[in-house]
Design an enzyme around this catalytic site. Sequence first.
Site, mmCIF file in Angstrom:
data_model
loop_
_atom_site.group_PDB
_atom_site.id
_atom_site.type_symbol
_atom_site.label_atom_id
_atom_site.label_comp_id
_atom_site.label_asym_id
_atom_site.label_seq_id
_atom_site.Cartn_x
_atom_site.Cartn_y
_atom_site.Cartn_z
ATOM 1 N N SER A 27 -9.429 1.960 3.229
ATOM 2 C CA SER A 27 -8.591 2.676 2.298
ATOM 3 C C SER A 27 -7.609 1.799 1.524
ATOM 4 O O SER A 27 -7.052 2.252 0.510
ATOM 5 C CB SER A 27 -7.811 3.767 3.040
ATOM 6 O OG SER A 27 -6.953 3.215 4.000
ATOM 7 N N LYS B 245 0.867 -1.187 0.000
ATOM 8 C CA LYS B 245 0.000 0.000 0.000
ATOM 9 C C LYS B 245 0.900 1.232 0.000
ATOM 10 O O LYS B 245 1.949 1.242 0.666
ATOM 11 C CB LYS B 245 -0.893 -0.026 1.243
ATOM 12 C CG LYS B 245 -1.848 1.145 1.372
ATOM 13 C CD LYS B 245 -2.724 0.974 2.616
ATOM 14 C CE LYS B 245 -3.703 2.111 2.809
ATOM 15 N NZ LYS B 245 -4.520 1.922 4.023
ATOM 16 N N SER C 137 -9.379 -0.284 7.475
ATOM 17 C CA SER C 137 -8.898 -0.184 6.090
ATOM 18 C C SER C 137 -8.288 -1.439 5.493
ATOM 19 O O SER C 137 -8.048 -1.482 4.289
ATOM 20 C CB SER C 137 -7.885 0.945 5.982
ATOM 21 O OG SER C 137 -8.575 2.152 5.847
HETATM 22 N N1 GLN Z 1 -12.649 4.282 6.810
HETATM 23 C C1 GLN Z 1 -11.894 4.656 7.968
HETATM 24 C C2 GLN Z 1 -11.476 6.101 7.876
HETATM 25 O O1 GLN Z 1 -11.744 6.686 6.885
HETATM 26 C C3 GLN Z 1 -10.725 3.747 8.158
HETATM 27 C C4 GLN Z 1 -9.485 4.196 7.557
HETATM 28 C C5 GLN Z 1 -8.297 3.343 7.870
HETATM 29 O O2 GLN Z 1 -8.401 2.313 8.517
HETATM 30 N N2 GLN Z 1 -7.146 3.822 7.435
HETATM 31 O O3 GLN Z 1 -10.908 6.645 8.762
#
Ligand code: GLN
Length: 478
Positions: free
Chosen positions: A153, A78, A177
């Site tokens: 994400s 990532k 994410s």
């Molecule tokens: N969807 C969550 C956020 O937007 C999780 C993001 C993540 O785990 N990096 O914060």
Amino acid sequence: MDLSGIPVSRYHEALHRGEITCAATVEYFLHRIEQARHLNAYLEVFGSEALEQARKLDEQRKKGTATGKLHGVVFSLKDVICYKNHRATAGSRILSGFTSPYSATAVERLLKEEAIIIGRVNCDEFGMGSSNENSAYGKVLHPIDETRVPGGSSGGSAAAVKAGLCMISLGSDTGGSVRQPADFCGIIGLKPTYGRISRYGLIAYASSFDQIGILANHIEDVALTLEVMAGADPNDSTSSHNQVPEYSRLLQGSGKFNIACFHEAIRHPGLDREMAEKISHFIRQLKEQGHRVDILPFELMDYVAPAYYILTTAEASSNLSRYDAIKYGNRRHVGEDDITTFYKINRTTGFGKEVKRRIMLGTFVLSAGYYDAYFTKAQKVRKLVTDKILSVFKNYDFIIMPNSPVPAFKSGEKTEDPITMYLADIYTVMANMTGCPAISLPLFQHSEGIPFGLQVMANRFNELSLLRFSKQLLENNY
Ligand code: GLN
């Protein structure tokens, strides 16, 4: 030889029998990546370098000096995980052109075990998002239904694994994410205990929540990758000194477990009806198999996502203050103005809409007049949620729930409604609030033609039992 979806153990057998080489494997994946370019999963492919590394590994194997646990295994990273002398942008324009001078500890450990890193994959900017629509480099398409989002994400990671564009991918999980995109795409996603894997070299979103996670097709591969990356690191004072079990060797095992499930989670009004039914049916099957499953009350359910968004935006506003266009990244504006104007112009043009929204939210909740009303209160909620979850683990081995209230949704469906997008994180943020490990398992199929998963959470540092139970569930074919 069809290498997409091949487990590491079978791949290693094929290598040792001489049926395949690492170089041919890399070529295979490079070809597939090329064919699937429209998915926009990869931001950069390290083609010639990966091939060269593969050839070296093939030589070593011939000489009998190849001993790495991840020998020739093809990974993607990532775009928030640093790899020495390679670019890392966190899906953001503000870091375009940034080259990392060092590798994340997790990456170094993979390389030491002879893994091959084939490229960096797309993600929501700084990990902020649930659909991969917040990347400065364009959205990622769902590999099964291209009109849908792959989740976020770590959407590039999930799409790459599902589409057979690498064997395993590293993602990061601050509030779901890794688990949510794994759920949307029908693969496994593990978020380990906070501190299990060093965060050194992971671009920070919210430091007390962030953890590197693993996306893969096979539980054995998740276990193996975890065992390679986990463990103390002098470069991350929050990394744990707890001993690292040989997860991959100890996976076998069966047993009957005490499992908890929260009433407010499975009866949540926002939960898709079909998903709720399938999970209820699954619970009945677990009971028939001799597990104990109790439905417990969890009154704090409605507070979890709001508290998460207060705390993580606060941490993000602080973490992201380092991007001032002087120390890092791309300086778009070089005027004669004063320093404040310089910062303002560069940060305004460098950050995307969602990141700016969160910096503002975080700055607001930390401001003198509102600190106690929001930040302190949210910290109290975090403590209450943690106490509650840890008390459940005194009597139960696992807590099960969905990963998301809805399956992979259509691109653009929620982009104008950030609150709905935030509230969809209710199930995943709990593990990050409490530091517990949690995994997404691809157990179900939705009538809309896409898969969805089950989330299993365990007590801190209980990855071994979590992985064992996961193996049991995956092999049972519900
Ligand atoms: N969807 C969550 C956020 O937007 C999780 C993001 C993540 O785990 N990096 O914060």
